[in-house]
Design a protein around this motif. Structure first.
Motif, PDB file in Angstrom:
ATOM      1  N   PHE A  48       0.615  -1.231  -0.096  1.00 22.29           N
ATOM      2  CA  PHE A  48      -0.234   0.064   0.183  1.00 22.29           C
ATOM      3  C   PHE A  48       1.060   1.481   0.233  1.00 22.29           C
ATOM      4  CE2 PHE A  48      -2.614  -3.324   1.917  1.00 22.29           C
ATOM      5  CZ  PHE A  48      -3.876  -3.183   0.998  1.00 22.29           C
TER       6      PHE A  48
ATOM      7  N   ILE B 298       2.589   1.922  -3.547  1.00 19.51           N
ATOM      8  CA  ILE B 298       2.080   2.325  -4.800  1.00 19.51           C
ATOM      9  C   ILE B 298       1.340   3.684  -4.275  1.00 19.51           C
ATOM     10  CG2 ILE B 298       1.319   0.202  -5.683  1.00 19.51           C
ATOM     11  CD1 ILE B 298      -1.653   1.062  -4.577  1.00 19.51           C
TER      12      ILE B 298
ATOM     13  N   LEU C  35       0.463  -7.123  -6.114  1.00 16.24           N
ATOM     14  CA  LEU C  35      -0.653  -6.085  -6.337  1.00 16.24           C
ATOM     15  C   LEU C  35      -1.949  -6.756  -6.057  1.00 16.24           C
ATOM     16  CD1 LEU C  35       0.844  -4.278  -9.410  1.00 16.24           C
ATOM     17  CD2 LEU C  35       0.673  -3.356  -7.207  1.00 16.24           C
ATOM     18  N   LYS C  36      -2.015  -8.223  -6.024  1.00 20.63           N
ATOM     19  CA  LYS C  36      -3.307  -8.778  -5.697  1.00 20.63           C
ATOM     20  C   LYS C  36      -3.588  -8.698  -4.217  1.00 20.63           C
ATOM     21  CE  LYS C  36      -5.703 -13.274  -6.867  1.00 20.63           C
ATOM     22  NZ  LYS C  36      -5.423 -14.645  -7.322  1.00 20.63           N
TER      23      LYS C  36
ATOM     24  N   ILE D 177      -3.483  -5.815  -2.841  1.00 20.26           N
ATOM     25  CA  ILE D 177      -4.529  -4.799  -2.568  1.00 20.26           C
ATOM     26  C   ILE D 177      -5.954  -5.089  -3.107  1.00 20.26           C
ATOM     27  CG2 ILE D 177      -4.897  -2.338  -3.753  1.00 20.26           C
ATOM     28  CD1 ILE D 177      -1.916  -2.434  -3.911  1.00 20.26           C
ATOM     29  N   ASP D 178      -5.974  -5.760  -4.287  1.00 12.64           N
ATOM     30  CA  ASP D 178      -7.356  -6.419  -4.844  1.00 12.64           C
ATOM     31  C   ASP D 178      -7.993  -7.036  -3.544  1.00 12.64           C
ATOM     32  OD1 ASP D 178      -8.694  -6.339  -7.434  1.00 12.64           O
ATOM     33  OD2 ASP D 178      -8.893  -8.361  -6.881  1.00 12.64           O
TER      34      ASP D 178
ATOM     35  N   TRP E 232      -7.892  -6.849  -0.382  1.00 11.99           N
ATOM     36  CA  TRP E 232      -8.091  -5.804   0.641  1.00 11.99           C
ATOM     37  C   TRP E 232      -9.499  -5.001   0.126  1.00 11.99           C
ATOM     38  CZ3 TRP E 232      -8.529  -0.386   1.161  1.00 11.99           C
ATOM     39  CH2 TRP E 232      -8.664   0.030   2.174  1.00 11.99           C
ATOM     40  N   LEU E 233      -9.530  -4.633  -1.217  1.00 12.74           N
ATOM     41  CA  LEU E 233     -10.650  -3.963  -1.851  1.00 12.74           C
ATOM     42  C   LEU E 233     -11.915  -4.690  -1.696  1.00 12.74           C
ATOM     43  CD1 LEU E 233      -9.166  -2.157  -4.995  1.00 12.74           C
ATOM     44  CD2 LEU E 233     -10.205  -1.162  -2.894  1.00 12.74           C
TER      45      LEU E 233
END
Lengths: 101, 101
Positions: free
Chosen positions: A6, A9, A73-74, A76-77, A79-80
Motif C-alpha cells: 500500500f 503504490i 498487487l493482488k 490490494i485487490d 483488501w478492496l
DNA sequence: AATATTTGCAACCGATTGGTTGCAAATATA
DNA sequence: TATATTTGCAACCAATCGGTTGCAAATATT
C-alpha cells in the motif's frame, strides 16, 4: 521499516514505474529517461518496490532488468474486496431504478 | 497538497478506520476507542480521508457520523485493472499445468 | 444558567520521505 | 590495459507525516 504494498503504490512516480514495467522489463537507466528526476531517485523508488516484493530483478551482465510481480498487487485487490461489494450494490440499486422507469 | 486515494490508504490506521466504517457510520470518538492513539490523531486521519473524498460526514446535533464513499476506492480498482490481467494469466498457466499432471 | 460532552483547529515535535550530489564497484568496449 | 557505461550505496537536505498537547466553539444535560 514499515514497508508494504500500500505504501509502495502511494507515490505517483512509483505507480508510473509499475505502469512502464508491466509492458516490458526495464533497466534503471531506461526507466529514468521517462522521468524528470535523476537516475538515483528512480533507483531509490525501485529499491522500495523491490523491498516489498512488487518488482523483481534479473541481472544480465552489468545490466539489471526489473519486472513487475503482479501477485503482490493482488494483495490490494483482496483488501478492496469488502468495499467492492458496496459499489456493486450501489450499481445494482441504480440498475433497479433505471428498470423501474 | 498531494492528496489522493492511493496516499489515503497507505497508512494502516486509515485502512483500519475504513474497515470499521464499512460496517457502520461512526463518530470520531467512537472510532478513537478502537485505537491506541488520541482522538485528535484519529480526527487528523479522518480529515485526510475526507479531503480526498474517501469518507463523507453527516452531522446530527453535535455528533458527526462518518461513512465510506466506496466509489472513490473504485479508482484504485480501476488502476489495478492492467495488472489484474497479468495475475489472471498466471493463474490460467497454473491451471494448465495442473490439468496436464 | 451552569456544566459536561463532542468536535475541530493550531502549534509543536521527532521520524520518515523524496530528492539531491558524490563516489566506488563491476562489467563492456577501445 | 585503459576507458566508458551501468549500477548501488552513503551522506545530506527541505518538506511532509503521524503523533502529541492545549484550547475554543457548539451542542446536550443538569
Amino acid at each position: 521499516m514499515r514497508r508494504d504494498v500500500f505504501q509502495a503504490i502511494a507515490d505517483p512516480t512509483r505507480r508510473a514505474i509499475l505502469t512502464l514495467l508491466v509492458v516490458q522489463a526495464m533497466t534503471p537507466n531506461a526507466l529514468a529517461e521517462h522521468f524528470e528526476t535523476t537516475r538515483q531517485a528512480v533507483s531509490k523508488h525501485i529499491g522500495i518496490l523491490t523491498e516489498c516484493g512488487v518488482v523483481s530483478q534479473k541481472q544480465t551482465g552489468r545490466e539489471i532488468h526489473y519486472h513487475v510481480n503482479p501477485e503482490k498487487l493482488k494483495e490490494i485487490d483482496i483488501w478492496l474486496e469488502r468495499f467492492r461489494k458496496m459499489w456493486e450494490d450501489r450499481f445494482d440499486q441504480l440498475d433497479n431504478i433505471l428498470n423501474n422507469l
